[in-house]
Design a protein around this motif. Sequence first.
Motif, PDB file in Angstrom:
ATOM      1  N   HIS A 134       0.825  -1.206   0.000  1.00  0.00           N
ATOM      2  CA  HIS A 134       0.000   0.000   0.000  1.00  0.00           C
ATOM      3  C   HIS A 134       0.859   1.256   0.000  1.00  0.00           C
ATOM      4  CE1 HIS A 134      -4.279  -1.230   0.384  1.00  0.00           C
ATOM      5  NE2 HIS A 134      -3.722  -2.385   0.707  1.00  0.00           N
ATOM      6  N   GLU A 135       2.005   1.197   0.649  1.00  0.00           N
ATOM      7  CA  GLU A 135       2.922   2.336   0.597  1.00  0.00           C
ATOM      8  C   GLU A 135       3.416   2.592  -0.819  1.00  0.00           C
ATOM      9  OE1 GLU A 135       5.951   1.285   3.353  1.00  0.00           O
ATOM     10  OE2 GLU A 135       4.815   1.917   5.134  1.00  0.00           O
ATOM     11  N   GLN A 136       3.505   1.525  -1.593  1.00  0.00           N
ATOM     12  CA  GLN A 136       3.934   1.626  -2.991  1.00  0.00           C
ATOM     13  C   GLN A 136       2.747   1.812  -3.946  1.00  0.00           C
ATOM     14  OE1 GLN A 136       7.272   1.663  -3.743  1.00  0.00           O
ATOM     15  NE2 GLN A 136       7.513   1.607  -1.520  1.00  0.00           N
ATOM     16  N   ARG A 137       1.550   1.978  -3.383  1.00  0.00           N
ATOM     17  CA  ARG A 137       0.315   2.144  -4.165  1.00  0.00           C
ATOM     18  C   ARG A 137      -0.021   0.892  -4.993  1.00  0.00           C
ATOM     19  NH1 ARG A 137       2.723   7.271  -4.281  1.00  0.00           N
ATOM     20  NH2 ARG A 137       1.417   8.901  -3.347  1.00  0.00           N
ATOM     21  N   VAL A 153      -2.365  -2.072  -4.826  1.00  0.00           N
ATOM     22  CA  VAL A 153      -3.576  -2.266  -4.012  1.00  0.00           C
ATOM     23  C   VAL A 153      -4.456  -3.413  -4.496  1.00  0.00           C
ATOM     24  CG1 VAL A 153      -3.646   0.165  -3.318  1.00  0.00           C
ATOM     25  CG2 VAL A 153      -4.795  -0.538  -5.429  1.00  0.00           C
ATOM     26  N   SER A 171     -10.324   0.213  -3.404  1.00  0.00           N
ATOM     27  CA  SER A 171      -9.086   0.772  -3.942  1.00  0.00           C
ATOM     28  C   SER A 171      -8.581  -0.016  -5.141  1.00  0.00           C
ATOM     29  CB  SER A 171      -8.009   0.823  -2.860  1.00  0.00           C
ATOM     30  OG  SER A 171      -7.743  -0.470  -2.347  1.00  0.00           O
ATOM     31  N   GLY A 210       3.589   6.619 -13.609  1.00  0.00           N
ATOM     32  CA  GLY A 210       2.906   5.528 -12.913  1.00  0.00           C
ATOM     33  C   GLY A 210       2.886   4.225 -13.673  1.00  0.00           C
ATOM     34  N   THR A 235       3.806   1.220 -11.325  1.00  0.00           N
ATOM     35  CA  THR A 235       2.678   1.026 -10.413  1.00  0.00           C
ATOM     36  C   THR A 235       1.540   0.312 -11.139  1.00  0.00           C
ATOM     37  OG1 THR A 235       3.264   3.055  -9.241  1.00  0.00           O
ATOM     38  CG2 THR A 235       1.063   2.177  -8.866  1.00  0.00           C
ATOM     39  N   ASN A 244       0.195  -3.499 -10.233  1.00  0.00           N
ATOM     40  CA  ASN A 244      -1.215  -3.676  -9.885  1.00  0.00           C
ATOM     41  C   ASN A 244      -1.922  -4.591 -10.872  1.00  0.00           C
ATOM     42  OD1 ASN A 244      -2.302  -2.092  -7.491  1.00  0.00           O
ATOM     43  ND2 ASN A 244      -1.060  -0.516  -8.471  1.00  0.00           N
ATOM     44  N   ASN A 298      -3.612   8.526 -15.750  1.00  0.00           N
ATOM     45  CA  ASN A 298      -3.327   8.317 -14.332  1.00  0.00           C
ATOM     46  C   ASN A 298      -3.458   9.624 -13.555  1.00  0.00           C
ATOM     47  OD1 ASN A 298      -2.603   6.822 -12.101  1.00  0.00           O
ATOM     48  ND2 ASN A 298      -0.423   6.823 -12.556  1.00  0.00           N
ATOM     49  N   ASN A 339      -7.758  10.624  -8.817  1.00  0.00           N
ATOM     50  CA  ASN A 339      -7.362   9.378  -8.162  1.00  0.00           C
ATOM     51  C   ASN A 339      -7.982   8.141  -8.792  1.00  0.00           C
ATOM     52  OD1 ASN A 339      -5.748  10.695  -6.220  1.00  0.00           O
ATOM     53  ND2 ASN A 339      -7.573  11.154  -5.014  1.00  0.00           N
TER      54      ASN A 339
END
Length: 270
Positions: A55-58, A60, A67, A100, A103, A107, A258, A262
């Motif tokens: 979660h710190e790294q997004r 999710v 999320s 992103g 990320t 994900n 992105n 959000n």
Amino acid sequence: MEKLQAALEKARKARGAAPATVRQKPRSAPPDSDLAQDDLWGAIPSFEVSDTHLHEQRVVTRNAGPSAAPFDILRTKVLLQMRQNGWKRLAITSPMPNSGKTTTACNLALGLGRQKDLRAILMDLDLRDPSIHSFFETEPAHGIGDLLSGRASFGEQALRIGNNVACSMARKSESDPTQLLLAEETVEVIDQIEATYKPDIMIFDLPSLLVNDDTRAFLQNVDCALIVARANTTRYSQFDTCEREISEQTNVLGTVLNAYMNINTVSEQG
């Protein structure tokens, strides 16, 4: 941001679908390909990473929830479109850094991992600035350069998260990434991985296109590419150049806008 979003839509409609690009299919599988896939995947060493760090790294998408929903939508759109076209290999890139893309790649991979009937491989080919190992807080025993140059096998180099997602991560940056990505041996290694492990999808986290020539060197080896643009940061001229150059080598699967309220939104091509 509204100007960028409008420009993306205008460019997509004006250009229309990119001409289909057919990647040469992998060579026949090596002798050990008749081993049970469960055994092959089970032999890949596994690793654990805490939900807090993810979660710190997004990242999710390991578990379903609000999320994860935008990335789940992306996962489904990507999967359905790739199945429809018979595609297996997806590149993820961006016009410029800090959009992103990594990320998104992480994900997407973990979101696919929640589909128990699928197997996915995630490869970090951003070889000048690799970061997937930081996202997952782990490092492989061998670098990805060792894998691509044939000094280590995929079973020795890759690590598995869960039962059905294998990650080929870098330990450090490579001194000459373009030479490595252009090498015929790299093509042969990736063909062999696909033929042996039979993933439903292979995700390649590539460098930002406009920064160097690494991504250009590798795009011919994928079936399609996803472009990650960042609202209020990516310029339309950067996106337009990126999309045009990608469409010259492979199929543009779509665009992720992105950091827009959000929420990741996907613009399909064609």
